[in-house]
Design a protein around this motif. Structure first.
Motif, PDB file in Angstrom:
ATOM      1  N   SER A 126       0.822  -1.210   0.000  1.00 57.05           N
ATOM      2  CA  SER A 126       0.000   0.000   0.000  1.00 57.05           C
ATOM      3  C   SER A 126       0.854   1.258   0.000  1.00 57.05           C
ATOM      4  CB  SER A 126      -0.922   0.016   1.215  1.00 57.05           C
ATOM      5  OG  SER A 126      -1.644  -1.197   1.328  1.00 57.05           O
ATOM      6  N   TYR A 127       2.026   1.163   0.617  1.00 62.97           N
ATOM      7  CA  TYR A 127       2.960   2.282   0.640  1.00 62.97           C
ATOM      8  C   TYR A 127       4.369   1.751   0.855  1.00 62.97           C
ATOM      9  CZ  TYR A 127       2.965   1.786   5.751  1.00 62.97           C
ATOM     10  OH  TYR A 127       3.083   1.292   7.022  1.00 62.97           O
ATOM     11  N   VAL A 128       5.348   2.574   0.494  1.00 63.73           N
ATOM     12  CA  VAL A 128       6.755   2.244   0.671  1.00 63.73           C
ATOM     13  C   VAL A 128       7.352   3.234   1.665  1.00 63.73           C
ATOM     14  CG1 VAL A 128       9.006   2.071  -0.455  1.00 63.73           C
ATOM     15  CG2 VAL A 128       6.939   1.353  -1.682  1.00 63.73           C
ATOM     16  N   ALA A 129       8.015   2.718   2.689  1.00 66.88           N
ATOM     17  CA  ALA A 129       8.707   3.575   3.645  1.00 66.88           C
ATOM     18  C   ALA A 129      10.197   3.584   3.323  1.00 66.88           C
ATOM     19  CB  ALA A 129       8.485   3.081   5.074  1.00 66.88           C
ATOM     20  N   VAL A 130      10.827   4.748   3.394  1.00 65.55           N
ATOM     21  CA  VAL A 130      12.256   4.854   3.105  1.00 65.55           C
ATOM     22  C   VAL A 130      12.946   5.583   4.246  1.00 65.55           C
ATOM     23  CG1 VAL A 130      11.991   7.013   1.806  1.00 65.55           C
ATOM     24  CG2 VAL A 130      13.971   5.522   1.371  1.00 65.55           C
ATOM     25  N   GLY A 131      14.156   5.117   4.590  1.00 68.92           N
ATOM     26  CA  GLY A 131      14.903   5.767   5.655  1.00 68.92           C
ATOM     27  C   GLY A 131      16.046   4.894   6.149  1.00 68.92           C
ATOM     28  N   PRO A 132      16.737   5.335   7.181  1.00 71.86           N
ATOM     29  CA  PRO A 132      16.469   6.571   7.914  1.00 71.86           C
ATOM     30  C   PRO A 132      16.899   7.807   7.133  1.00 71.86           C
ATOM     31  CG  PRO A 132      18.439   5.505   8.776  1.00 71.86           C
ATOM     32  CD  PRO A 132      17.852   4.561   7.773  1.00 71.86           C
ATOM     33  N   VAL A 133      16.054   8.828   7.153  1.00 69.02           N
ATOM     34  CA  VAL A 133      16.377  10.068   6.456  1.00 69.02           C
ATOM     35  C   VAL A 133      17.489  10.801   7.189  1.00 69.02           C
ATOM     36  CG1 VAL A 133      15.486  12.251   5.577  1.00 69.02           C
ATOM     37  CG2 VAL A 133      14.012  10.231   5.629  1.00 69.02           C
ATOM     38  N   PHE A 134      17.358  10.896   8.503  1.00 77.65           N
ATOM     39  CA  PHE A 134      18.368  11.516   9.353  1.00 77.65           C
ATOM     40  C   PHE A 134      18.760  10.521  10.442  1.00 77.65           C
ATOM     41  CE2 PHE A 134      15.354  14.954   8.090  1.00 77.65           C
ATOM     42  CZ  PHE A 134      16.193  15.620   7.200  1.00 77.65           C
ATOM     43  N   ILE A 165      11.062   8.147   7.005  1.00 79.66           N
ATOM     44  CA  ILE A 165      11.183   7.889   8.441  1.00 79.66           C
ATOM     45  C   ILE A 165      12.633   8.047   8.878  1.00 79.66           C
ATOM     46  CG2 ILE A 165      11.485   5.401   8.058  1.00 79.66           C
ATOM     47  CD1 ILE A 165       9.991   4.965  10.734  1.00 79.66           C
ATOM     48  N   GLY A 166      12.806   8.444  10.134  1.00 78.23           N
ATOM     49  CA  GLY A 166      14.135   8.498  10.719  1.00 78.23           C
ATOM     50  C   GLY A 166      14.587   9.904  11.049  1.00 78.23           C
ATOM     51  N   GLY A 167      14.551  10.268  12.322  1.00 76.33           N
ATOM     52  CA  GLY A 167      15.064  11.550  12.761  1.00 76.33           C
ATOM     53  C   GLY A 167      14.253  12.746  12.316  1.00 76.33           C
ATOM     54  N   ILE A 168      12.999  12.540  11.972  1.00 79.49           N
ATOM     55  CA  ILE A 168      12.169  13.637  11.467  1.00 79.49           C
ATOM     56  C   ILE A 168      11.518  14.386  12.626  1.00 79.49           C
ATOM     57  CG2 ILE A 168      10.196  14.239  10.013  1.00 79.49           C
ATOM     58  CD1 ILE A 168      10.880  11.793   8.299  1.00 79.49           C
ATOM     59  N   THR A 169      11.658  15.704  12.578  1.00 78.03           N
ATOM     60  CA  THR A 169      11.118  16.579  13.614  1.00 78.03           C
ATOM     61  C   THR A 169      10.256  17.654  12.963  1.00 78.03           C
ATOM     62  OG1 THR A 169      12.965  18.138  13.501  1.00 78.03           O
ATOM     63  CG2 THR A 169      13.229  16.241  14.973  1.00 78.03           C
ATOM     64  N   GLN A 170       9.628  18.455  13.798  1.00 78.78           N
ATOM     65  CA  GLN A 170       8.815  19.542  13.260  1.00 78.78           C
ATOM     66  C   GLN A 170       9.682  20.521  12.468  1.00 78.78           C
ATOM     67  OE1 GLN A 170       6.175  21.232  16.114  1.00 78.78           O
ATOM     68  NE2 GLN A 170       5.190  22.614  14.671  1.00 78.78           N
ATOM     69  N   ALA A 171      10.968  20.626  12.840  1.00 79.47           N
ATOM     70  CA  ALA A 171      11.863  21.577  12.182  1.00 79.47           C
ATOM     71  C   ALA A 171      12.270  21.132  10.778  1.00 79.47           C
ATOM     72  CB  ALA A 171      13.112  21.794  13.036  1.00 79.47           C
ATOM     73  N   ASN A 172      12.349  19.818  10.553  1.00 77.60           N
ATOM     74  CA  ASN A 172      12.830  19.352   9.239  1.00 77.60           C
ATOM     75  C   ASN A 172      11.767  18.641   8.410  1.00 77.60           C
ATOM     76  OD1 ASN A 172      12.709  16.643  10.201  1.00 77.60           O
ATOM     77  ND2 ASN A 172      14.824  16.731  10.930  1.00 77.60           N
ATOM     78  N   ALA A 173      10.572  18.468   8.951  1.00 77.44           N
ATOM     79  CA  ALA A 173       9.540  17.698   8.249  1.00 77.44           C
ATOM     80  C   ALA A 173       9.160  18.337   6.913  1.00 77.44           C
ATOM     81  CB  ALA A 173       8.296  17.557   9.129  1.00 77.44           C
ATOM     82  N   ALA A 174       9.066  19.654   6.875  1.00 79.40           N
ATOM     83  CA  ALA A 174       8.677  20.324   5.630  1.00 79.40           C
ATOM     84  C   ALA A 174       9.672  20.032   4.515  1.00 79.40           C
ATOM     85  CB  ALA A 174       8.554  21.825   5.862  1.00 79.40           C
ATOM     86  N   ALA A 175      10.955  20.019   4.842  1.00 77.10           N
ATOM     87  CA  ALA A 175      11.986  19.741   3.844  1.00 77.10           C
ATOM     88  C   ALA A 175      11.873  18.313   3.316  1.00 77.10           C
ATOM     89  CB  ALA A 175      13.368  19.974   4.437  1.00 77.10           C
ATOM     90  N   VAL A 176      11.497  17.384   4.196  1.00 75.68           N
ATOM     91  CA  VAL A 176      11.339  15.982   3.789  1.00 75.68           C
ATOM     92  C   VAL A 176      10.155  15.844   2.842  1.00 75.68           C
ATOM     93  CG1 VAL A 176      10.939  13.640   4.606  1.00 75.68           C
ATOM     94  CG2 VAL A 176      12.373  15.186   5.942  1.00 75.68           C
TER      95      VAL A 176
END
Length: 203
Positions: A126-134, A165-176
């Motif tokens: 149904s979906y693909v998850a990729v990470g860890p981004v950070f 997924i991985g190390g995502i916060t409110q500060a960097n989520a928009a960039a992801v």
């Protein structure tokens, strides 16, 4: 699942325990903040314990248009009453999981490199998850960080909904999200941050 909400909340039992947080009180707070997609992850509890918590989580989110995902424990899917499962690369094959959960349940799969993303694109997920981004401290056996470039590359390799997924916060989520993710999966960023603000910013 044809469309994901921008926030994919992961309720990790160990992360809650380390902070002295109640799993259910956290779930209620996230529900009240507007979370509509929740994965319950528990690597320690017994099968019976997982099913007990699953039943309580169903009550917490009952009556809402929420999607509940069980991490890994595919054999518990039918009894959990959840909407789907999420599996990693080291778990059972997608075909084997589909045989257990049926064709209509939500099924997500973790990927960590371009080859895995390309392979997942051809499967009945149904979906693909990729990470860890950070870099992340939530998992001890993490794969190498893929960064924003890895998210962008994954986006070019699959037409499936993409969860980062991985190390995502409110500060960097928009960039992801700008890099190509449809949704950001968050654990610590919700446990340690402003849940209402996070949800409001990523509706």
């Amino acid at each position: 699942m044809t469309q994901l909400p921008r926030l994919y909340a992961i309720l990790d039992a160990e992360s809650c325990a380390r902070r002295g947080l109640s799993l259910l009180e956290t779930a209620r707070a996230w529900r009240d903040a507007g979370v509509t997609l929740l994965q319950y992850r528990d690597k320690v509890a017994s099968d019976l314990g997982v099913l007990r918590n699953a039943a309580l989580l169903r009550e917490v989110f009952g009556g809402l248009e929420a999607t509940l995902i069980l991490n890994d424990r595919v054999h518990l899917f039918a009894d959990s009453g959840f909407d789907g499962v999420h599996v990693g690369q080291g778990d059972a094959s997608v075909a084997a999981v589909r045989a257990v959960i049926g064709p209509d349940a939500v099924l997500g799969v973790s990927t960590h490199n371009p080859a895995q993303v390309s392979a997942a694109d051809l499967l009945s997920v149904s979906y693909v998850a990729v990470g860890p981004v950070f870099a992340t401290s939530t998992k001890l056996d993490t794969e190498p960080v893929v960064g924003l470039d890895g998210v962008a590359l994954a986006r070019s390799l699959t037409r499936k909904p993409l969860v980062a997924i991985g190390g995502i916060t409110q500060a960097n989520a928009a960039a992801v999200l700008e890099a190509g993710a449809d949704s950001v999966a968050v654990i610590s960023g919700l446990l340690d941050g402003d849940v209402r603000g996070f949800v409001a910013a990523h509706r």
